[in-house]
Design an enzyme around this catalytic site. Sequence first.
Site, PDB file in Angstrom:
ATOM      1  N   ILE A 316      44.776  45.016  37.786  1.00  0.00           N
ATOM      2  CA  ILE A 316      46.060  46.027  36.979  1.00  0.00           C
ATOM      3  C   ILE A 316      46.651  45.116  36.684  1.00  0.00           C
ATOM      4  O   ILE A 316      48.179  45.373  35.649  1.00  0.00           O
ATOM      5  CB  ILE A 316      46.636  47.220  37.787  1.00  0.00           C
ATOM      6  CG1 ILE A 316      44.525  48.002  37.431  1.00  0.00           C
ATOM      7  CG2 ILE A 316      47.329  48.313  37.106  1.00  0.00           C
ATOM      8  CD1 ILE A 316      45.447  49.132  38.654  1.00  0.00           C
ATOM      9  N   GLN A 319      47.157  43.123  34.536  1.00  0.00           N
ATOM     10  CA  GLN A 319      47.157  43.453  32.826  1.00  0.00           C
ATOM     11  C   GLN A 319      48.137  43.598  32.379  1.00  0.00           C
ATOM     12  O   GLN A 319      48.898  42.737  31.231  1.00  0.00           O
ATOM     13  CB  GLN A 319      45.938  44.188  32.860  1.00  0.00           C
ATOM     14  CG  GLN A 319      46.382  45.298  31.632  1.00  0.00           C
ATOM     15  CD  GLN A 319      45.270  44.575  30.163  1.00  0.00           C
ATOM     16  OE1 GLN A 319      44.867  44.104  30.528  1.00  0.00           O
ATOM     17  NE2 GLN A 319      46.782  45.232  29.801  1.00  0.00           N
ATOM     18  N   GLU A 320      49.433  43.904  33.525  1.00  0.00           N
ATOM     19  CA  GLU A 320      50.250  44.330  33.142  1.00  0.00           C
ATOM     20  C   GLU A 320      51.730  43.225  33.386  1.00  0.00           C
ATOM     21  O   GLU A 320      52.373  42.986  31.938  1.00  0.00           O
ATOM     22  CB  GLU A 320      51.108  45.285  34.767  1.00  0.00           C
ATOM     23  CG  GLU A 320      50.320  46.814  34.428  1.00  0.00           C
ATOM     24  CD  GLU A 320      50.911  47.889  33.742  1.00  0.00           C
ATOM     25  OE1 GLU A 320      51.230  47.225  32.431  1.00  0.00           O
ATOM     26  OE2 GLU A 320      50.286  48.947  33.626  1.00  0.00           O
ATOM     27  N   SER A 321      51.762  42.236  33.876  1.00  0.00           N
ATOM     28  CA  SER A 321      52.194  41.417  33.552  1.00  0.00           C
ATOM     29  C   SER A 321      51.808  39.941  33.874  1.00  0.00           C
ATOM     30  O   SER A 321      52.762  38.963  33.734  1.00  0.00           O
ATOM     31  CB  SER A 321      53.022  41.628  34.704  1.00  0.00           C
ATOM     32  OG  SER A 321      52.690  41.278  36.111  1.00  0.00           O
ATOM     33  N   TYR A 390      46.761  56.078  33.306  1.00  0.00           N
ATOM     34  CA  TYR A 390      48.263  54.930  34.404  1.00  0.00           C
ATOM     35  C   TYR A 390      48.118  54.643  33.078  1.00  0.00           C
ATOM     36  O   TYR A 390      49.605  54.660  33.050  1.00  0.00           O
ATOM     37  CB  TYR A 390      47.192  53.972  34.419  1.00  0.00           C
ATOM     38  CG  TYR A 390      48.298  53.089  35.459  1.00  0.00           C
ATOM     39  CD1 TYR A 390      48.368  54.031  36.578  1.00  0.00           C
ATOM     40  CD2 TYR A 390      48.559  51.618  34.847  1.00  0.00           C
ATOM     41  CE1 TYR A 390      49.209  52.345  37.444  1.00  0.00           C
ATOM     42  CE2 TYR A 390      49.256  51.389  35.693  1.00  0.00           C
ATOM     43  CZ  TYR A 390      49.535  51.456  36.588  1.00  0.00           C
ATOM     44  OH  TYR A 390      50.750  50.655  37.781  1.00  0.00           O
TER      45      TYR A 390
END
Length: 493
Positions: A316, A319-321, A390
Amino acid sequence: MFSFMALRTRCLIGLLAAGIVLSLTGCSDDDAPAPRPSALERIKDEGVLRVVTRNSPATYFEDRNGETGFEYELVKRFAEDLGVKLQIETADNLDDLFIRLNNPAGPELAAAGLVATEGRQGQASFSVPYLAVTPQVIYRNGQQRPTRPEDLIGKRILVLKGSSHAEQLGELKLQYPELNYEVSDAVEVVDLLRMVDEGQIDLTLVDSNELAMNQVYFSNVRVAFDLGDARSLAWAVAGGGDRSLLDEVDQFIGRVEKNGTLQRLKERYYGHVDVLGYVGAYTFATHLQQRLPRYEQHFRKAAQTEKVDWRLLAAIGYQESLWQPDATSKTGVRGMMMLTLGTAQAMGVANRLDPRQSIIGGSKYFAQIHEGLADDLTEPDRTWFALAAYNVGIAHLSDARKLAEAEGLDPNKWLDVKKMLPRLAQKQWYSKTRYGYARGGEAVQFVANIRRYYDILTWVTQPQMESNQIVESGLHVPGVAKDEVLDRQTPPL
Ligand code: GLU
């Protein structure tokens, strides 16, 4: 078979001599043994299919849920279709694999990413193909790129002993006697790629499926050129006359080709490069090496608290940052886990740019969503639903589940609901939902990417890889987690 025929002949002569006319079966019932069962009959009688394979990311390995890998998944379905148990054994190398296969007491089938080469025809009989692959010459980024077979002369080349590539290089050497190469039975394809990545050898030759699977771990590895045309991967049985099992395999391959199973497996195991692109794959490998070790400890800690697999949380975060703690986006989300101000406050995060806090907060938020989902959602779908929520929010997810139900699909299956999520961006559909417009297609992509990263992290961090290949290569250094200041880049969001 021979002794059975001899016995029948003796029996017939005896009867004729006695002048008694009796049916042959009447005689052989007592005197002749029953015909030897075919390989397929034996497997069905014993209730076990024994398969030999190679232990590698593209074939068979252990992951978070136990045994997995492309060949394993496919052969497991084959055993299920036959209604028998599957027993897997791994060969030490390719020579060992063919020796085992030709041992009458050994495994009946080889499912090991094998090219059905000319040279192997004596050792094995092959099924119809299930995958087309291209042999690729691999070199290290930064070195001069070879472009044709002559360029292999004078290079340090290593390939697997007994492989289709050793066979190809042998043929090439007839044409170019100055060509030299080495073979090894002590390595696997991942080792060959690592050795090119680290400059221990100049070149290797691997099949395109193996590269597609492994590119994400080796940032310096590049394709120089394809050596020859596409070839077929097939399953194999021992050479000889008994085709009973192969005929069954051929029918099975036909069925899985038709019903889409084969395509799904190809996408899942060999599709990393398709999804990430080659550049994305090198980039991931670089980040795995340079960024993840600084934060791994935080992911592991948060995972313990929330009872979630740390690799899912790390996926996650990527993917996010792209594992950058100072990431920001125009929409106001910030930090390693890209939390909104509201979520950060609700999760007790005081400073979103502090990677430890962001990871703890994001993980807690994910775990809350996961726990809050309807009870009838079961794993692994439950996790994919939680990831979607999410990203797009639980309300929109519930709209998509209702759309699925209205379409006669299963609202508890991710495969079905993910078809509905993109509709939330189309007025004809969202106008009828409770919560209205949402970029549902993005949520589907979000889940797909995270699953991809999660799969990759799972392979890289499996005990076997941690203890030998990856640690040695410095790709993954467990336990190193310093909060160093990172390169200040904004990730492409
Ligand atoms: N497919 C190869 C073979 O049949 C082995 C694995 C590889 O190098 O890609 O020998």
